[in-house]
Scaffold this motif. Sequence first.
Motif, PDB file in Angstrom:
ATOM      1  N   UNK A 132       0.749  -1.145   0.058  1.00 48.55           N
ATOM      2  CA  UNK A 132       0.071   0.017   0.097  1.00 48.55           C
ATOM      3  C   UNK A 132       0.696   1.178  -0.080  1.00 48.55           C
ATOM      4  N   UNK A 133       2.291   1.036   0.162  1.00 52.98           N
ATOM      5  CA  UNK A 133       2.903   2.346   0.519  1.00 52.98           C
ATOM      6  C   UNK A 133       4.135   2.368  -0.579  1.00 52.98           C
ATOM      7  N   UNK A 134       4.120   1.462  -1.616  1.00 54.28           N
ATOM      8  CA  UNK A 134       5.243   1.207  -2.560  1.00 54.28           C
ATOM      9  C   UNK A 134       5.185   2.227  -3.448  1.00 54.28           C
ATOM     10  N   UNK A 135       4.167   2.821  -4.058  1.00 53.50           N
ATOM     11  CA  UNK A 135       3.993   3.654  -5.017  1.00 53.50           C
ATOM     12  C   UNK A 135       4.522   5.170  -4.319  1.00 53.50           C
ATOM     13  N   UNK A 136       4.136   5.284  -3.075  1.00 57.71           N
ATOM     14  CA  UNK A 136       4.765   6.718  -2.437  1.00 57.71           C
ATOM     15  C   UNK A 136       5.990   6.424  -1.991  1.00 57.71           C
ATOM     16  N   UNK A 137       6.639   5.332  -1.946  1.00 57.54           N
ATOM     17  CA  UNK A 137       8.142   5.446  -1.690  1.00 57.54           C
ATOM     18  C   UNK A 137       8.805   5.813  -2.925  1.00 57.54           C
ATOM     19  N   UNK A 138       8.198   5.085  -4.311  1.00 57.71           N
ATOM     20  CA  UNK A 138       8.829   5.335  -5.492  1.00 57.71           C
ATOM     21  C   UNK A 138       8.808   7.118  -5.672  1.00 57.71           C
ATOM     22  N   UNK A 139       7.623   7.424  -5.566  1.00 56.60           N
ATOM     23  CA  UNK A 139       7.522   8.899  -5.929  1.00 56.60           C
ATOM     24  C   UNK A 139       8.325   9.826  -4.805  1.00 56.60           C
ATOM     25  N   UNK A 140       8.349   9.407  -3.623  1.00 52.58           N
ATOM     26  CA  UNK A 140       9.346  10.259  -2.790  1.00 52.58           C
ATOM     27  C   UNK A 140      10.936   9.969  -3.011  1.00 52.58           C
ATOM     28  N   UNK A 141      11.102   8.785  -3.652  1.00 51.66           N
ATOM     29  CA  UNK A 141      12.557   8.515  -3.952  1.00 51.66           C
ATOM     30  C   UNK A 141      12.746   9.394  -5.312  1.00 51.66           C
ATOM     31  N   UNK A 142      11.950   9.275  -6.241  1.00 50.18           N
ATOM     32  CA  UNK A 142      12.045  10.260  -7.458  1.00 50.18           C
ATOM     33  C   UNK A 142      12.232  11.714  -6.829  1.00 50.18           C
ATOM     34  N   UNK A 143      11.518  12.073  -5.981  1.00 51.92           N
ATOM     35  CA  UNK A 143      11.665  13.687  -5.621  1.00 51.92           C
ATOM     36  C   UNK A 143      12.864  13.989  -5.153  1.00 51.92           C
ATOM     37  N   UNK A 144      13.316  12.981  -4.278  1.00 52.75           N
ATOM     38  CA  UNK A 144      14.713  13.106  -3.558  1.00 52.75           C
ATOM     39  C   UNK A 144      15.710  13.250  -4.551  1.00 52.75           C
ATOM     40  N   UNK A 145      15.833  12.311  -5.540  1.00 49.47           N
ATOM     41  CA  UNK A 145      16.741  12.338  -6.652  1.00 49.47           C
ATOM     42  C   UNK A 145      16.926  13.685  -7.128  1.00 49.47           C
ATOM     43  N   UNK A 146      15.648  14.275  -7.684  1.00 48.40           N
ATOM     44  CA  UNK A 146      15.442  15.608  -8.116  1.00 48.40           C
ATOM     45  C   UNK A 146      16.211  16.526  -7.095  1.00 48.40           C
ATOM     46  N   UNK A 147      15.829  16.499  -5.882  1.00 51.17           N
ATOM     47  CA  UNK A 147      16.249  17.497  -5.042  1.00 51.17           C
ATOM     48  C   UNK A 147      17.973  17.268  -4.833  1.00 51.17           C
TER      49      UNK A 147
END
Length: 690
Positions: free
Chosen positions: A134-149
């Motif tokens: 239930x949280x894996x999509x959120x983890x992926x999006x958080x990861x992508x955001x952090x890569x950009x940051x």
Amino acid sequence: MRIIGAHVTNYRSVIDSEAFEVEEGKTILVGVNEAGKTAILKALQSINPPKDAPLLDFLADYPRSKLNDIQRGHRSPAEIQIAEATFSLDAADRAAVANEVTLPEDATITWHRYLDNTLKYSLRGFPSVPALATIKQDLLRLRAHLVIQGAVLVPSAAETPSTARAQGALESFLSEIDELHNQNDRDPVGGKGAAMLQKILTAAVPLVDEDNDKEMSRLAKLDAISKIDAHNVKAKGTLLERLPLLVYYSTYFTVRPRIDLESLAARQERGDIDNEYDFGNLCLLKLLGFTSKELSTLATGAPIRPTSYESDASVRAEHDKAVIAHQRNLDNRQYQLNAASVTLTQDLRRVWGDDALTLRIFADGQYLKVMVVDDLGVEVELDQRSEGFRWLVSFFVVFRSQAEGALEGAVLLVDEPGLSLHALKQQEFRKTISLLGEDNQIIYSTHSPFMVGSDELDLVRIVEMKSRLQGTKVHTRLQVDDPRSIFPLQAALGYELAQSMFSQKRNLVCEGVTDMFYLNATNESAKSDGGASFRNSLAVIPAGTASKVAYFCTIYAGQNLQVAALLDSDNAGDQAAQQDALVALLPKKAVLRIKDFLAVGYSGAEIEDLFRETIGSLAKGLGWDSVATITAQPQRPIVEILVQEHGKGVSKWKLAKAFTAWLGSHGFKSLPTEEQIAWGRLVSAVNKVL
């Protein structure tokens, strides 16, 4: 917190008792000798026993026929569940965990005791711990955001030692997200997974753009999810502290009228204690707040004056101090003995019905004596009173000492209470158990019909053992394999029937016991709620079957008593209504038929059809959902519908029990208007005839 259900497995004679319901006040276990009633009670005590209760031991407690499984290493005590008990949570329980979780009224916690003495739990109604999926999509999006940051925070063109360290930390952090993401989708976000998520979120907070509302919301969502399991665990810890004690009492636990303190202390030091013989005495000492050694030492007398008492001031001061301390200890002993005497006296007076009765506990040298003062002021030793009286004294001593300060709320497990009491005293004690049940749940086993009231049949659980291979089973139904199991119930009904058969001037004879349940329960509820009720102290008598109604009516009429018959509108009822004896004996209006009280009468109507909508709903709760058919076919008997759609497993007994319990908690006014009107028609007809 009260038990609402229990289940015993792998304990002595019990292989699998099957799950059974436990009543809010008292629950009665009935069965033949060797059925396993004691095993059920002792296994339940293991859920939360008093401190001095023995621990589970696989050599003594695991079914002997399966012992080789453990000895050969095929099974481990850690994986063998002995007992489970499901507890409902009251308002105080929910308030105690309100800082951690918000719980609905129907939330429950189930405690599981295992053979290695570990205690586990399961929750219902608590916030559910989601799976990683239930949280894996959120983890992926958080990861992508952090890569950009990270790319913005650590530009590759400006390599410095500090930026290199930041880039390395970011890469390490991203790998942790990957590690969590790659775990099994079904793993819960609890324990290790929750700890990993918390670590990730803590590192992510300073890297997330605080102006990005979507990512900040994602962080808050993941943070809340990561804490669900921890909150549940903390709430569990709070509820464990509130878990009531389960106190077991057996007839073998007897308080002796004269306790030899010196001998008992010596045997305790040697470890030579007989649990059955000494248990009651040790409970009495525990209740008093002393050990046998302490009381024995006090009995040796005041300190002896030293020879140098007069000549040495320091010796004199030390001796005088010791004498004062000894006297203080004697006073303390007397006050505690007196307080315990008063408490036990109050308990006994409430049950025994003798306000002049007084129990005294006092120390006489090396002996602790239990004396009884009668209405003449004469003191006699406890063993000079009846066996039944001694049993009551022992019962209250053990109960109070085992429950300690947690007396209120403790669950009392009583094995064969009141065997030595006279039948009438057993009936009185049964009422006392009901009073105790207001603050303490009671589960007791019995063979005596006098310990089961005719109005308590819905509280009975049948314990039987068809074979050693199957082990002990606990049933809420009366259809058992061994008819001897329900003999106490039959005897109880027989006694009540014999007592009431000719005691009332006006009598309504119905077909069966469940009919009597419906009539009595509805009448009492209606009387409490201001609804229509029977007048003139009417007695409701079950004949057993429709064919026997005529015989009962003949007996009553022969005693010049007023009598009416209430018959179902099925074939058996039709045949009974046409019996020559009944036709000749009773006027036509005194033979009442169920269909005459329905809005639209129909053939086959039984007493359940008076409460058709309510029973249909209750049947659904029992797993027999026929609401649609019942609504679609309003002129077809409800029991006939249930049996056709759900088979012979449909039990009129269970329906009556469920209806009685529902009516007790909801009240007569909660019945649908049509059912209240139908009941009013029945009551009006009965009152007119009688």
